[in-house]
Design a protein around this motif. Structure first.
Motif, PDB file in Angstrom:
ATOM      1  N   CYS A   1      65.437  69.868   5.369  1.00 37.13           N
ATOM      2  CA  CYS A   1      64.057  69.926   5.827  1.00 37.13           C
ATOM      3  C   CYS A   1      63.210  68.957   5.010  1.00 37.13           C
ATOM      4  CB  CYS A   1      63.500  71.340   5.681  1.00 37.13           C
ATOM      5  SG  CYS A   1      61.807  71.501   6.292  1.00 37.13           S
ATOM      6  N   VAL A   2      62.315  68.276   5.686  1.00 33.83           N
ATOM      7  CA  VAL A   2      61.433  67.328   5.013  1.00 33.83           C
ATOM      8  C   VAL A   2      60.517  68.051   4.022  1.00 33.83           C
ATOM      9  CG1 VAL A   2      59.618  67.420   6.776  1.00 33.83           C
ATOM     10  CG2 VAL A   2      59.905  65.340   5.433  1.00 33.83           C
TER      11      VAL A   2
ATOM     12  N   ILE B   1      63.731  77.161   9.254  1.00 32.83           N
ATOM     13  CA  ILE B   1      62.355  76.652   9.309  1.00 32.83           C
ATOM     14  C   ILE B   1      62.033  76.338  10.762  1.00 32.83           C
ATOM     15  CG2 ILE B   1      60.886  74.653   8.785  1.00 32.83           C
ATOM     16  CD1 ILE B   1      61.017  76.382   6.399  1.00 32.83           C
TER      17      ILE B   1
ATOM     18  N   TYR C   1      62.736  67.853  11.259  1.00 33.11           N
ATOM     19  CA  TYR C   1      61.504  67.789  12.062  1.00 33.11           C
ATOM     20  C   TYR C   1      61.483  66.626  13.039  1.00 33.11           C
ATOM     21  CZ  TYR C   1      59.205  63.826   9.703  1.00 33.11           C
ATOM     22  OH  TYR C   1      58.877  62.575   9.249  1.00 33.11           O
TER      23      TYR C   1
HETATM   24 MO   LIG Z   1      61.864  70.830   8.463  1.00 31.02          MO
END
Ligand SMILES: [Mo]
Ligand SMILES: Nc1nc2c(c(=O)[nH]1)N[C@H]1C(S)=C(S)[C@@H](COP(=O)(O)O)O[C@H]1N2
Length: 545
Positions: free
Chosen positions: A314-315, A267, A402
């Motif tokens: 990943c969020v 990502i 992130y």
């Molecule tokens: Mo992410």
């Protein structure tokens, strides 16, 4: 307007656009792939699209969201080019204006990308010029004379002269002169004209393809895979303990304990993967520090390295999603680097900045609290794969990517949360992103139809840097049952769990929940991924035969 005009006009438009894009790609082989108009405009779109739309794209296309965007942009461009082409056959200035407009769009996009120099304008400018040339050439083949019976070519009547009678054409209805928008249509070109035109179109598309693919090919030759292949990773001063036997239950549908690099989710906002030459790479640690430092790749290799198993998440991972992976990372402890730089007392944020301008902000305190936060150069025994940040990236156990995991990192700037918002913060995501306790059922899957009797239910659970204490499974509305936890390398990785289910025929809902080592059980209330990670229990509906 007749169908001949539509068909030929659309072809002219698309062919001209193809030449523009193809030749721009060729130029971009010299000026850098991010200066190519499609990629530059796509990049602007990535940065500007509202969050829900981006999340939608990730949900629908997953890790293929970038290809989807580029294809979508291309299709949109082709559509515009076709429409402009149809109009421009009759009114050439529409064609030139259209090309100029799109050329300008590409130029502005390329120039405003982070880190772009003036040369970034070249692909779009040259592309537009060649596109205009192709348009002119094809149009002249098709419309060698002024437009058939074209009223446009006529000199305006002197004042006082009586209006002219409608112009008669050999076939078709009479047409009104001076009717720019309702003028006569292109007659079907004759055999010879048609042949020359189609040859022209073929030549144009051929040139576009040569430019496009040639440019891409030259671009990859300028890539860093050779430099990466030449890297020999040093042995770590502090090797990872072997992964304990039994950490991997080795079930077909269950994610392996260690995620192979090629299967590791990817990502990022980079439409083209940044190619960062390790020979030229430098990391600057600066900002609110007493001793700014600059490190080369050789400096990194020469420092004492640690090797650790850490699960990255990943969020944007939905409950039950697969934007998570576990790898063995090799790198320089960030605490050491920060120690050397000497952060000022008020520097509460470390901003990682990548070669393509992306940023993330990590609490300084987290990087200095003793966890194995590192500047990673190795992943599962290899130099970092280019898509995963070669030559160096940050990995911080316990934080979503992130806010921490900057790939292709070139700067660590000590600053304050009050002074700087990293990339995702103004886009609605939380400034701090500790990973939430989560669990997932990997087997059985919804489409499986297990036979009644004993069925192994298994999956993964994670609460990086807190550790998982318990995983429980629920069948329909029945009481929660404790699952068996496999051993793990550390509290910084996910854990595999399994539970033996005495399945009875019919439809059932399986549900899972985890409790972290602090004793907190993951909440069942479903919440979306924004702003700081999804909550809720993963469930799977299965039909037992
Ligand atoms: Mo992410
Ligand atoms: N340069 C850069 N680094 C980045 C990102 C990015 O967009 N650009 N995305 C982050 C996000 S959101 C995540 S989840 C992780 C994913 O790392 P991976 O692609 O190696 O799995 O990278 C992080 N690092």
């Amino acid at each position: 307007m007749n169908t001949a005009q539509s068909r030929y006009g659309a072809l002219v438009g698309i062919a001209a656009a193809a030449v523009a894009i193809g030749s721009a790609e060729l130029v971009a082989a010299a000026t850098g792939p991010r200066s190519a108009p499609l990629v530059a405009v796509g990049g602007v779109v990535v940065d500007l699209v509202p969050e829900p739309l981006k999340q939608f794209a990730i949900d629908v296309f997953g890790v293929h969201d970038k290809i989807a965007l580029l294809v979508g942009t291309g299709v949109l461009l082709a559509g515009c080019a076709a429409l402009i082409g149809i109009r421009a056959l009759r009114v050439p200035v529409v064609g030139y204006l259209g090309i100029a407009l799109f050329g300008l769009l590409g130029t502005v996009a390329a120039l405003t990308r982070p880190g772009a120099g003036v040369a970034a304008a070249l692909p779009s400018l040259l592309g537009a010029a060649l596109g205009a040339g192709a348009f002119r050439w094809l149009r002249v083949i098709l419309v060698p004379r002024p437009w058939p019976d074209a009223p446009l070519a006529q000199t305006p009547a002197a004042p006082g002269t009586p209006p002219e009678p409608p112009v008669e054409r050999k076939e078709g209805p009479p047409v009104q002169p001076n009717a720019i928008t309702r003028g006569p249509s292109l007659p079907e070109p004759g055999g010879e004209e048609r042949r020359r035109f189609l040859t022209g179109v073929a030549v144009t598309f051929g040139a576009a393809a040569v430019g496009g693919f040639g440019g891409r090919w030259l671009g990859t030759r300028r890539g860093v895979s050779d430099a990466r292949a030449a890297v020999t990773l040093p042995t770590p001063a502090s090797p990872a303990a072997p992964v304990p036997a039994g950490a991997d239950l080795d079930l077909t549908q269950l994610a392996p304990y260690t995620t192979p690099n090629r299967q590791f989710y990817r990502i990022d906002t980079a439409l083209v993967v940044p190619q960062v030459d390790p020979g030229k790479w430098k990391l600057r640690i600066h900002g609110r520090v007493r001793n700014p430092i600059t490190l080369t790749y050789a400096d990194l290799l020469a420092r004492p390295l640690i090797e650790r198993d850490i699960t990255l998440a990943c969020v944007s991972n939905e409950v039950g999603g697969d934007l998570i992976g576990n790898a063995r990372w090799l790198g320089v402890p960030l605490a050491d680097l920060l120690e050397q730089a000497g952060p000022l007392d008020d520097a509460d944020q470390v901003v990682g900045r990548s070669a393509d301008g992306w940023t993330c902000g990590t609490p300084t305190s987290v990087l200095r609290d003793g966890r194995d936060a590192m500047l990673a150069i190795g992943m599962n025994g290899e130099p970092l794969p280019v898509e995963h940040g070669f030559p160096a990236r940050v990995v911080v156990p316990g934080l979503y990517g992130y806010v921490s995991a900057c790939k292709w990192v070139v700067e660590l700037e000590l600053t304050r949360f009050a002074d700087f918002d990293a990339y995702w913060v103004p886009r609605g995501w939380a400034p701090e992103g500790p990973i939430k306790t989560q669990s997932r059922i990997d087997t059985p899957r919804p489409r499986n139809r297990p036979a009644a009797g004993p069925v192994t239910v298994a999956g993964v659970a994670w609460a990086q840097h807190r550790g998982i204490k318990q995983v429980e499974v629920q069948v329909d509305g029945e009481p929660w049952q404790p699952a068996t936890l496999a051993p793990t390398a550390s509290i910084d990785t996910w854990v595999q769990w399994s539970w033996r289910w005495e399945a009875t025929p019919g439809e059932h809902t399986l549900r899972v929940r985890a409790t972290d080592a602090t004793g907190a059980t993951q909440p069942g209330e479903p919440r979306p991924v924004a702003p700081d990670g999804a909550t809720g229990w993963h469930s799977v509906r299965v039909t037992v035969r």
